[in-house]
Design a protein around this motif. Structure first.
Motif, short mmCIF file in Angstrom:
data_model
loop_
_atom_site.label_atom_id
_atom_site.label_comp_id
_atom_site.label_asym_id
_atom_site.label_seq_id
_atom_site.Cartn_x
_atom_site.Cartn_y
_atom_site.Cartn_z
N LEU A 28 0.84 -1.20 0.00
CA LEU A 28 0.00 0.00 0.00
C LEU A 28 0.87 1.25 0.00
CD1 LEU A 28 -2.78 1.43 0.31
CD2 LEU A 28 -2.45 1.26 2.79
N ILE A 29 0.57 2.16 -0.92
CA ILE A 29 1.22 3.48 -0.97
C ILE A 29 0.14 4.51 -0.66
CG2 ILE A 29 2.39 5.16 -2.43
CD1 ILE A 29 3.59 2.79 -3.97
N GLU A 30 0.35 5.32 0.37
CA GLU A 30 -0.66 6.26 0.84
C GLU A 30 -0.27 7.70 0.53
OE1 GLU A 30 -2.24 5.58 4.79
OE2 GLU A 30 -1.28 3.63 4.89
N TRP A 31 -1.19 8.42 -0.10
CA TRP A 31 -1.00 9.85 -0.37
C TRP A 31 -2.14 10.58 0.33
CZ3 TRP A 31 -1.56 12.58 -5.82
CH2 TRP A 31 -1.16 13.91 -5.69
N HIS A 32 -1.83 11.23 1.44
CA HIS A 32 -2.84 11.94 2.22
C HIS A 32 -2.88 13.40 1.78
CE1 HIS A 32 -3.45 8.49 4.83
NE2 HIS A 32 -2.15 8.35 4.89
N VAL A 33 -4.00 13.80 1.22
CA VAL A 33 -4.14 15.13 0.62
C VAL A 33 -4.52 16.15 1.69
CG1 VAL A 33 -5.41 16.48 -1.08
CG2 VAL A 33 -4.80 14.09 -1.57
N LYS A 34 -3.89 17.33 1.61
CA LYS A 34 -4.21 18.45 2.49
C LYS A 34 -4.69 19.63 1.64
CE LYS A 34 -0.60 17.06 5.75
NZ LYS A 34 0.64 17.48 6.46
N SER A 35 -5.12 20.69 2.32
CA SER A 35 -5.63 21.85 1.59
C SER A 35 -4.54 22.51 0.75
CB SER A 35 -6.22 22.87 2.58
OG SER A 35 -5.22 23.30 3.50
N THR A 36 -3.27 22.34 1.14
CA THR A 36 -2.16 22.96 0.41
C THR A 36 -1.53 22.02 -0.62
OG1 THR A 36 -0.67 22.28 2.19
CG2 THR A 36 -1.61 24.50 2.33
N THR A 37 -2.02 20.79 -0.71
CA THR A 37 -1.40 19.82 -1.61
C THR A 37 -1.69 20.16 -3.07
OG1 THR A 37 -1.69 18.08 0.05
CG2 THR A 37 -1.25 17.37 -2.21
N ARG A 38 -0.66 20.08 -3.89
CA ARG A 38 -0.81 20.29 -5.33
C ARG A 38 -0.67 18.94 -6.05
NH1 ARG A 38 3.34 22.26 -7.13
NH2 ARG A 38 4.62 22.29 -5.24
N ALA A 39 -1.37 18.81 -7.16
CA ALA A 39 -1.35 17.55 -7.90
C ALA A 39 0.06 17.18 -8.33
CB ALA A 39 -2.27 17.65 -9.12
N ALA A 40 0.87 18.20 -8.71
CA ALA A 40 2.23 17.94 -9.18
C ALA A 40 3.08 17.25 -8.12
CB ALA A 40 2.90 19.24 -9.61
N GLN A 41 2.74 17.46 -6.83
CA GLN A 41 3.51 16.83 -5.76
C GLN A 41 3.36 15.31 -5.78
OE1 GLN A 41 1.67 19.30 -2.69
NE2 GLN A 41 3.69 20.04 -2.12
N GLY A 42 2.27 14.83 -6.33
CA GLY A 42 2.09 13.40 -6.45
C GLY A 42 2.98 12.79 -7.52
#
Length: 279
Positions: free
Chosen positions: A54-68
């Motif tokens: 499992l790879i988890e990406w927890h999104v926040k209000s400041t998260t940008r798509a490019a960071q993924g």
């Protein structure tokens, strides 16, 4: 491989159908539902049941798509160039891989969780359309295209704080986790508290559903909150008789585990006051 729930996660028939349909179609599974209904835990249990990492990406209000995808640290490279560091010759030394890149380059099929996508900016889902559809993206700094070796099982959760774009929804298989009915909730409780006494469980769940269905409640208690409440009842070694409420007090014992704001506490206080006046 088929998902059918696990020993630690009670999955309803419609939820297992949704998971398996998403895997078969190779489309992201978009899961919505009240907070605390097990959306995030679903991804962990799917990974366990299917024997995948499992790879988890927890999104926040400041998260940008490019960071993924990746982040290029130009500031560090500039500083290193001023210091004469030999690392500056290779731009790859300044690229930090994101969770999508990590899942794309995995040598085996993995489960990718994109958690609480609705927290981010409204354009966030649109910015991931091509990457999730084609399972590839271009790295401008190195001129390379990163392609998924194995298409990951993508599970996306949302608490419905924002509407998601139609173009994004079209690419997903959708499932809404409804709040469990009494029998399903009983099974969930028995997974977490095996051997719980039947009378205590019956009394507690009756009170819980009465509280949850009270008109005017601002935040209805969720599955995770009833589990916390039951844990406290067991820790305090309370009996079904201890849970009996005084006619002038409608709030259940240890109600702080269930009600999470003062408006709902005041609602029950007003109802109790009206009941006393009426009585």
């Amino acid at each position: 491989m088929k998902f059918a729930g696990t020993d630690a996660y009670v999955a309803t028939d419609d939820l297992t159908v949704a998971v398996n349909a998403s895997v078969t179609l190779e489309r992201p599974l978009l899961v919505k539902g009240e907070p605390g209904t097990g959306k995030t835990e679903l991804a962990r249990q799917v990974a366990q049941a299917l024997g995948m990492r499992l790879i988890e990406w927890h999104v926040k209000s400041t998260t940008r798509a490019a960071q993924g995808l990746y982040e290029y640290d130009a500031v560090s490279r500039l500083r290193d160039s001023q210091l004469g560091d030999a690392r500056v010759a290779d731009v790859r030394n300044y690229i930090r891989k994101g969770k999508l890149w990590e899942s794309f380059e995995a040598p085996e099929k993995v489960v990718l969780l994109i958690d609480e996508i609705d927290k981010a900016d409204i354009e966030f889902p649109n910015d991931l359309l091509q990457e999730l559809d084609r399972m590839e993206f271009f790295v401008y700094e190195t001129g390379e295209t990163v392609r998924a070796q194995h298409r990951p099982v993508v599970i996306i959760t949302s608490n419905n704080e924002k509407e998601l774009p139609d173009a994004f929804l079209r690419r997903c298989f959708f499932h809404y986790i409804r709040f469990p009915e009494a029998e399903t909730l009983r099974r969930i409780v028995e997974v977490h508290f095996p051997g719980i006494k039947e009378r205590l469980l019956a009394t507690a769940l009756t009170q819980f559903y009465e509280l949850r269905e009270t008109p005017g409640l601002k935040k209805k208690p969720s599955t995770s909150e009833v589990l916390d409440w039951l844990k406290l009842l067991l820790a305090e070694d309370l009996s079904p008789d201890d849970l009996k409420r005084d006619p002038g007090q409608l709030l259940p014992r240890l109600h702080g585990a269930l009600l999470k704001n003062e408006q709902d506490v005041h609602l029950f206080e007003r109802l109790a006051f009206m009941a006393r006046r009426g009585g």
